[in-house]
Design a protein around this motif. Sequence first.
Motif, PDB file in Angstrom:
ATOM      1  N   THR A  39      57.012  39.318  36.083  1.00 20.73           N
ATOM      2  CA  THR A  39      55.551  39.233  36.054  1.00 20.73           C
ATOM      3  C   THR A  39      55.027  39.484  34.651  1.00 20.73           C
ATOM      4  O   THR A  39      54.198  38.715  34.123  1.00 20.73           O
ATOM      5  CB  THR A  39      54.931  40.252  37.030  1.00 20.73           C
ATOM      6  OG1 THR A  39      55.398  39.989  38.353  1.00 20.73           O
ATOM      7  CG2 THR A  39      53.412  40.175  37.011  1.00 20.73           C
ATOM      8  N   CYS A  46      51.522  33.681  28.684  1.00 20.92           N
ATOM      9  CA  CYS A  46      50.342  32.904  29.076  1.00 20.92           C
ATOM     10  C   CYS A  46      49.386  32.764  27.890  1.00 20.92           C
ATOM     11  O   CYS A  46      49.039  33.756  27.236  1.00 20.92           O
ATOM     12  CB  CYS A  46      49.648  33.599  30.244  1.00 20.92           C
ATOM     13  SG  CYS A  46      48.100  32.835  30.749  1.00 20.92           S
ATOM     14  N   LEU A 104      46.295  42.598  37.598  1.00 20.71           N
ATOM     15  CA  LEU A 104      47.277  41.672  38.157  1.00 20.71           C
ATOM     16  C   LEU A 104      48.358  42.465  38.879  1.00 20.71           C
ATOM     17  O   LEU A 104      48.827  43.490  38.373  1.00 20.71           O
ATOM     18  CB  LEU A 104      47.907  40.843  37.033  1.00 20.71           C
ATOM     19  CG  LEU A 104      48.874  39.723  37.424  1.00 20.71           C
ATOM     20  CD1 LEU A 104      48.124  38.584  38.137  1.00 20.71           C
ATOM     21  CD2 LEU A 104      49.601  39.189  36.188  1.00 20.71           C
ATOM     22  N   LEU A 111      55.639  33.918  38.972  1.00 21.13           N
ATOM     23  CA  LEU A 111      54.460  33.633  38.151  1.00 21.13           C
ATOM     24  C   LEU A 111      54.768  32.645  37.033  1.00 21.13           C
ATOM     25  O   LEU A 111      55.725  32.813  36.275  1.00 21.13           O
ATOM     26  CB  LEU A 111      53.938  34.942  37.556  1.00 21.13           C
ATOM     27  CG  LEU A 111      52.625  34.866  36.772  1.00 21.13           C
ATOM     28  CD1 LEU A 111      51.468  34.448  37.674  1.00 21.13           C
ATOM     29  CD2 LEU A 111      52.333  36.224  36.123  1.00 21.13           C
ATOM     30  N   LEU A 116      48.646  30.876  35.652  1.00 22.57           N
ATOM     31  CA  LEU A 116      47.842  32.056  35.346  1.00 22.57           C
ATOM     32  C   LEU A 116      46.704  31.689  34.399  1.00 22.57           C
ATOM     33  O   LEU A 116      45.571  32.178  34.565  1.00 22.57           O
ATOM     34  CB  LEU A 116      48.720  33.146  34.730  1.00 22.57           C
ATOM     35  CG  LEU A 116      48.010  34.447  34.338  1.00 22.57           C
ATOM     36  CD1 LEU A 116      47.304  35.088  35.531  1.00 22.57           C
ATOM     37  CD2 LEU A 116      48.997  35.428  33.717  1.00 22.57           C
ATOM     38  N   LEU A 141      44.792  39.091  41.907  1.00 22.20           N
ATOM     39  CA  LEU A 141      44.157  39.180  40.588  1.00 22.20           C
ATOM     40  C   LEU A 141      42.671  39.458  40.745  1.00 22.20           C
ATOM     41  O   LEU A 141      42.004  38.855  41.595  1.00 22.20           O
ATOM     42  CB  LEU A 141      44.373  37.879  39.803  1.00 22.20           C
ATOM     43  CG  LEU A 141      43.744  37.791  38.416  1.00 22.20           C
ATOM     44  CD1 LEU A 141      44.679  37.056  37.436  1.00 22.20           C
ATOM     45  CD2 LEU A 141      42.384  37.095  38.433  1.00 22.20           C
ATOM     46  N   VAL A 178      50.636  32.377  41.352  1.00 20.81           N
ATOM     47  CA  VAL A 178      49.757  33.516  41.095  1.00 20.81           C
ATOM     48  C   VAL A 178      49.368  34.196  42.408  1.00 20.81           C
ATOM     49  O   VAL A 178      48.942  35.347  42.416  1.00 20.81           O
ATOM     50  CB  VAL A 178      48.503  33.099  40.316  1.00 20.81           C
ATOM     51  CG1 VAL A 178      47.793  34.322  39.726  1.00 20.81           C
ATOM     52  CG2 VAL A 178      48.834  32.116  39.203  1.00 20.81           C
TER      53      VAL A 178
END
Length: 226
Positions: A39, A46, A104, A111, A116, A141, A178
């Motif tokens: 994660t 990202c 998160l 993920l 994301l 999230l 996600v």
Amino acid sequence: MQWSVVIPLKPLALAKSRLADTAADGLRPGLALAFAEDTVAAALACAAVGDVVVVTDDTLAGHTLAALGARVVPDGPGAGLNAALAYGAAAVRRARPDAAVAALNADLPALRPPELSRVLNAAAEFPRAFLADAAAIGTTLLAVSPGRELLPAFGPDSRSRHRASGAAELILTAVDSVRQDVDTGEDLRAALSLGVGPRTAAAAARLLGPSGGPGRRRAAAPGPGQ
């Protein structure tokens, strides 16, 4: 917009008790750490994420996740998930008062960074927004724009509680990675079918044994950024 992502993680020895029907006591801490590693690695990869703050008192997890590039903050309140998230958000805002903050879950081993990014870019349109989990009951999230309080309400029926608190629900397709948190054996199989990160793939291979089954074959090909 660059986001600061706050990820809470309870002590590994206490994590993932609902996986007891799938993983023995000695395996669950390793699974929980693998989930968190994948994660955090995906969040750091990202494009919409500027930094990741992990709130945990677990020494092993703290060292491991810091080595990936996360900032680790001890769980000062020690009063559960929502208190840890509020504490982590406050730590972010002390350093960067105008930060956009997203909470998160730590158990999103499938993920994918582009998914994301989609979620965070959508959340940027609202003062406060959340994404429901795959079961459409919980939340994976919760995001707030600069200057807004996080006001986390994770836990049982958090989707309803976040909606009741005024947060906008993000209605998005093609962001399954996600949404897919892992609490049960069924959740783990669903994550494996999506394709998990390398740490979870390795942990699942030990759990599933040499044959591995369909989940292991998919797990061997992790998603982008993992």
